[in-house]
Design a protein around this motif. Structure first.
Motif, PDB file in Angstrom:
ATOM      1  N   UNK A 128       0.841  -1.204   0.000  1.00  0.00           N
ATOM      2  CA  UNK A 128       0.000   0.000   0.000  1.00  0.00           C
ATOM      3  C   UNK A 128       0.876   1.254   0.000  1.00  0.00           C
ATOM      4  N   UNK A 129       1.868   1.268   0.878  1.00  0.00           N
ATOM      5  CA  UNK A 129       2.763   2.426   0.956  1.00  0.00           C
ATOM      6  C   UNK A 129       3.532   2.612  -0.353  1.00  0.00           C
ATOM      7  N   UNK A 130       4.128   1.553  -0.863  1.00  0.00           N
ATOM      8  CA  UNK A 130       4.930   1.661  -2.071  1.00  0.00           C
ATOM      9  C   UNK A 130       4.107   2.058  -3.288  1.00  0.00           C
ATOM     10  N   UNK A 131       2.822   1.723  -3.286  1.00  0.00           N
ATOM     11  CA  UNK A 131       1.962   2.034  -4.424  1.00  0.00           C
ATOM     12  C   UNK A 131       1.466   3.472  -4.402  1.00  0.00           C
ATOM     13  N   UNK A 132       1.130   3.980  -3.213  1.00  0.00           N
ATOM     14  CA  UNK A 132       0.411   5.256  -3.146  1.00  0.00           C
ATOM     15  C   UNK A 132       1.164   6.405  -2.476  1.00  0.00           C
ATOM     16  N   UNK A 133       2.225   6.141  -1.734  1.00  0.00           N
ATOM     17  CA  UNK A 133       2.874   7.200  -0.952  1.00  0.00           C
ATOM     18  C   UNK A 133       3.450   8.311  -1.819  1.00  0.00           C
ATOM     19  N   UNK A 134       4.025   7.955  -2.968  1.00  0.00           N
ATOM     20  CA  UNK A 134       4.676   8.962  -3.811  1.00  0.00           C
ATOM     21  C   UNK A 134       3.690   9.989  -4.362  1.00  0.00           C
ATOM     22  N   UNK A 135       2.404   9.648  -4.360  1.00  0.00           N
ATOM     23  CA  UNK A 135       1.400  10.551  -4.911  1.00  0.00           C
ATOM     24  C   UNK A 135       0.976  11.643  -3.927  1.00  0.00           C
ATOM     25  N   UNK A 136       1.373  11.505  -2.655  1.00  0.00           N
ATOM     26  CA  UNK A 136       0.883  12.419  -1.627  1.00  0.00           C
ATOM     27  C   UNK A 136       2.031  13.167  -0.953  1.00  0.00           C
ATOM     28  N   UNK A 137       1.726  14.384  -0.525  1.00  0.00           N
ATOM     29  CA  UNK A 137       2.727  15.172   0.184  1.00  0.00           C
ATOM     30  C   UNK A 137       2.810  14.772   1.651  1.00  0.00           C
ATOM     31  N   UNK A 138       1.650  14.462   2.260  1.00  0.00           N
ATOM     32  CA  UNK A 138       1.597  14.097   3.670  1.00  0.00           C
ATOM     33  C   UNK A 138       1.145  12.644   3.809  1.00  0.00           C
ATOM     34  N   UNK A 139       1.778  11.925   4.723  1.00  0.00           N
ATOM     35  CA  UNK A 139       1.464  10.507   4.939  1.00  0.00           C
ATOM     36  C   UNK A 139       1.149  10.287   6.410  1.00  0.00           C
ATOM     37  N   UNK A 140       0.031   9.637   6.681  1.00  0.00           N
ATOM     38  CA  UNK A 140      -0.373   9.318   8.054  1.00  0.00           C
ATOM     39  C   UNK A 140      -0.832   7.868   8.086  1.00  0.00           C
TER      40      UNK A 140
END
Length: 308
Positions: free
Chosen positions: A110-122
């Motif tokens: 989940x992180x590897x797929x979607x994290x790069x698309x967002x500025x903030x991660x929680x």
């Protein structure tokens, strides 16, 4: 009292630290502390005991925290329903996990797929919890999703608990028990094994009540490390991997696939003659529509179970 104060209060409790809660909310610790103090003044309630070692909820604080969680959950559901998650800069996912390799593999994907698309991660993953702790956290609506394990022989009772607690099974996977041994073990060439085959060899067991029993099958065949003739007791996973890799000891559990994936010295072999299997389920809430990130995680989790 306002919603932001309630959110900050809840974050301090869940993260166990003003500094950590301030960090995830992108504010200073002093600003967060003032918010908590204002909340205490407006409610005329002392929510925390403060000391040099940190902050601990008072009894009134614990009661207040339990009352606040459903409110915050409903607000989050409103935000998830009426605000487009694709168009904001926050990637948010909260999962309460009983120790489980499927869940951790899914969180990583989940992180590897979607994290790069967002500025903030929680992304919030608490310390591994027991079955009861995970259910309790879900009842209090601390998390979007929960992952638990149980024995298939207990399924009717467990499903009854889920129904009474208004929890919904979103995905279910049963996995046969495996024996983990090293590739040089005398039994390594076997395609299947029985408990009788394993009697001459020492069994590895966790001497740690914080490790969920179901994950390591300490209950297989009414096993008790207090009664077994040949045993090796350990407290940490690193010890487990080393001892299996370099001795003739064996280990039973549902983490066999994860252990062998990154260690070519290990082999996992199905254990025959078992009347029960470990079951892993992903839990959500009855009559609740998943938000976008929870649905994404569910899709990844389902794929992970299908690939096992």
């Amino acid at each position: 009292m306002n919603i932001q104060q309630l959110k900050l209060f809840s974050d301090v409790v869940q993260y166990g630290s003003v500094n950590k809660a301030a960090q995830v909310n992108y504010i200073s610790p002093s600003t967060l502390s003032r918010s908590i103090q204002e909340l205490e003044r407006s409610t005329n309630t002392v929510l925390f005991q403060r000391s040099y070692s940190g902050m601990k909820l008072t009894q009134q604080g614990e009661e207040f925290f339990v009352m606040v969680q459903p409110i915050l959950h409903d607000i989050q559901q409103l935000e998830d329903t009426y605000f487009n998650e694709e168009n904001n800069d926050l990637l948010r996912l909260t999962v309460c996990v009983q120790q489980n390799s499927i869940a951790m593999q899914s969180i990583i994907e989940f992180y590897n797929t979607y994290a790069a698309q967002k500025q903030h991660i929680d992304i919030v993953i608490p310390a591994y919890s027991s079955f009861n702790e995970t259910i309790d956290n879900m009842i209090k609506k601390h998390f979007m999703l929960g992952v638990v394990q149980y024995n298939s022989m207990e399924e009717d009772d467990v499903l009854d608990i889920f129904n009474r607690k208004r929890l919904e099974v979103l995905c279910r996977k049963s996995t046969p028990v495996h024996v983990v041994i090293n590739t040089n073990h005398p039994l390594a060439s076997r395609e299947t094994l029985t408990l009788e085959d394993l009697e001459p060899y020492p069994r590895l067991s966790y001497l740690n009540t914080s490790v969920p029993d179901i994950n390591y099958h300490t209950d297989t065949n009414n096993y008790s490390y207090m009664k077994t003739a040949r045993r090796i007791l350990i407290k940490e996973r690193a010890q487990l991997t080393d001892l299996v890799s370099y001795t003739d000891a064996y280990f039973l559990g549902t983490s066999a696939c994860a252990l062998t994936a990154d260690n070519p010295r290990l082999r996992f072999i199905p254990l025959k003659g078992m009347s029960n299997e470990p079951v892993t389920v992903l839990l959500g809430y009855q009559n609740h529509t998943l938000n976008l990130n929870a649905q994404r995680f569910l899709d990844i989790f389902k794929r992970a179970t299908e690939e096992m």
